[in-house]
Scaffold this active site. Structure first.
Site, PDB file in Angstrom:
ATOM      1  N   GLY A  43       0.795  -1.213   0.000  1.00 53.02           N
ATOM      2  CA  GLY A  43       0.000   0.000   0.000  1.00 53.02           C
ATOM      3  C   GLY A  43       0.840   1.282   0.000  1.00 53.02           C
TER       4      GLY A  43
ATOM      5  N   PRO B 251       6.302   0.947  -4.183  1.00 52.09           N
ATOM      6  CA  PRO B 251       7.211  -0.135  -4.573  1.00 52.09           C
ATOM      7  C   PRO B 251       8.444  -0.234  -3.672  1.00 52.09           C
ATOM      8  CG  PRO B 251       7.406   1.722  -6.085  1.00 52.09           C
ATOM      9  CD  PRO B 251       6.266   2.049  -5.156  1.00 52.09           C
TER      10      PRO B 251
ATOM     11  N   ASP C 130      -1.188  -4.136  12.499  1.00 52.23           N
ATOM     12  CA  ASP C 130      -1.239  -4.639  11.120  1.00 52.23           C
ATOM     13  C   ASP C 130      -0.454  -5.949  11.018  1.00 52.23           C
ATOM     14  OD1 ASP C 130      -2.240  -4.469   8.585  1.00 52.23           O
ATOM     15  OD2 ASP C 130      -0.709  -3.092   7.838  1.00 52.23           O
TER      16      ASP C 130
END
Ligand SMILES: Nc1ncnc2c1ncn2[C@@H]1O[C@H](COP(=O)(O)OP(=O)(O)OP(=O)(O)O)[C@@H](O)[C@H]1O
Ligand SMILES: [Mg+2]
Length: 453
Positions: free
Chosen positions: A87, A90, A207
């Protein structure tokens, strides 16, 4: 008081780094209660700008790189150095040494570049810098430095040779991870979370998922991606109230429903990853029949019954796992996934239980392989050599085909992931996970009877 002294040393703007300014200085952090948090920086009363961290306690642990340095390091972000994309943007492999910066240890690095058209931005970048600039642990990925130049935001990490657990566990064309490696990864990742939860100023990671667990060459697990991390509740508060963010399939049901975040939400997510390690299935898999798409929903009844644990296990393990260990791990996952927060173990309990699995030896021996003895006649030796060459050619050909297939699959996943991310991030605030909602209405979980395991 100590914090204020540190705060005044932060300069007011993001600047183009120069070599002398970017030397990391000896850490000024003596204990975690002095840790600077995002809220300290965004406090309107604070004389700080969030933009320049270089002279702060955080900068003292990190190198500040220029964009042009990072272009050199990654060969202009060439596609041959491409590692993956999430998200944030790269990620490319690069190499630094003391020609990059005097005194820098020569090593490969991973450089994450903020996608300026993406949905993450300065806040996620800053959160990562603030947390990883101050927290150091063998099971957290090491942030080496960052770049903050105009609108560009980059992060430079120690390179993890085996990529993410997601890649290792779910890649179709590679060898399956053996049981002992899975246990090692589970223990390492649990230790990382236990460290965060045990800090004087607690950190909730928020997360925890297979793609955020990176693996070193010897499969040491390291948590990465602190963009969603939060300071835990302070004083007599029991939880932090936040916007619901995270990844579908991993986020705890009570957090999704109420926005109340506690360290126990991480414990739930740990339970999901433990299940992924046991089953080899993804937390959420839209390619499966509807009853099986949510891993937790599918696995919960099997986890509960020690006699059914073998039905859960990843077929790619081909039965080569400790049955005792699998049962203990299944029971632990069941506890972590409990709807009742009080029934979930703490991460330090989880570490204790998982460490018991490391030495279990009731693992069936693998299939018997007969190795043809080498012949001694010259002619046979030559023939053997020819055969060997041929078989190497075949093996290489097979390997090449597998690599090609993996690359294709990676490309396909990346495209899917890009879509999934955009979807996930757009709907990050209070997304609905109907399956989890349903189970929450039926909280039939109790404690676990460990005697059965
Ligand atoms: N330090 C690193 N060393 C080696 N590879 C890395 C490193 N950091 C990231 N990667 C690679 O880059 C990929 C993308 O990582 P990133 O954390 O940006 O996204 P993600 O975890 O896949 O998705 P999300 O945005 O949901 O966290 C990872 O899957 C991993 O293969
Ligand atoms: Mg990640």
């Amino acid at each position: 008081m100590a914090l204020k002294v540190i705060f005044r040393t932060i300069l007011p703007s993001c600047f183009k780094a120069n070599a002398s300014a970017s030397e990391p200085k000896k850490s000024q952090v003596s204990n975690s209660s002095q840790r600077i948090s995002l809220s300290d920086l965004s406090n309107p009363g604070s004389p700080l700008s969030v933009n320049d961290l270089s002279n702060s306690v955080i900068g003292s642990n990190l190198h500040v790189f220029t964009l042009s340095e990072l272009k050199v390091i990654t060969q202009n972000f060439s596609s041959s150095n491409y590692l993956g994309e999430g998200g944030f943007g790269p990620v490319h492999k690069g190499f630094i040494d003391d020609t990059t910066r005097p005194g820098l240890e020569a090593q490969p690095v991973a450089v994450k570049l903020l996608d300026l058209d993406g949905s993450q931005g300065h806040k996620e970048w800053l959160t990562e810098v603030i947390f990883l600039g101050q927290l150091r642990h063998p099971h957290l990925v090491k942030l080496i430095g960052y770049c903050c130049e105009d609108e560009h935001r980059l992060l430079v990490y120690k390179y993890m040779a085996r990529g993410s657990l997601e890649n290792q566990l779910f890649r179709r064309y590679s060898n399956s991870l053996p049981w002992s490696t899975r246990v090692k990864i589970a223990v390492g990742a649990a230790k990382g979370l236990a460290f965060l939860h045990g800090e004087e100023k607690q950190v909730i990671y928020r997360d925890f998922k297979a793609s955020n667990i990176l693996l070193d060459s010897d499969y040491t697990a390291k948590l990465s991606d602190f963009g969603l991390a939060k300071d835990g509740p302070e004083g007599d508060k029991t939880h932090v109230t936040t916007r619901v963010m995270g990844t579908q399939g991993y986020a705890a049901p009570e957090y999704i429903m109420t926005g109340h975040l506690t360290a126990m939400s991480d414990v739930y997510s740990f339970g999901v990853v433990l299940l992924e390690l046991l089953t080899g299935r993804r937390a959420m898999d839209k390619n499966r029949p509807s009853r099986e798409q949510s891993l937790v929903e599918w696995a919960r009844p099997l986890l509960k019954d020690p006699q059914k644990v073998d039905r859960l296990m990843d077929p790619r393990l081909e039965g080569q796992y400790s049955m005792k260990g699998a049962k203990k791990a299944a029971a632990l996952a069941y506890q972590c996934l409990s709807h009742n927060l009080q029934s979930r173990p703490t991460m330090s309990n989880v570490v204790e239980i998982l460490e018991l699995l490391v030495d279990l030896t009731d693992i069936p021996v693998g299939p018997f392989v007969y190795i043809v003895p080498n012949g001694c006649e010259k002619g046979k030796r030559n023939k053997d050599k020819e055969n060997e060459k041929e078989s190497n050619k075949n093996e290489n050909g097979k390997q090449c085909k597998e690599n090609e297939a993996e690359k294709k699959e990676d490309g396909h996943r990346r495209r899917q992931k890009g879509l999934r991310h955009r979807y996930q991030l757009r709907s990050r605030a209070v997304y609905s996970d109907t399956a989890l909602y349903r189970t929450l209405k039926n909280p039939s979980q109790g404690g676990i009877n460990w005697k059965n395991y």
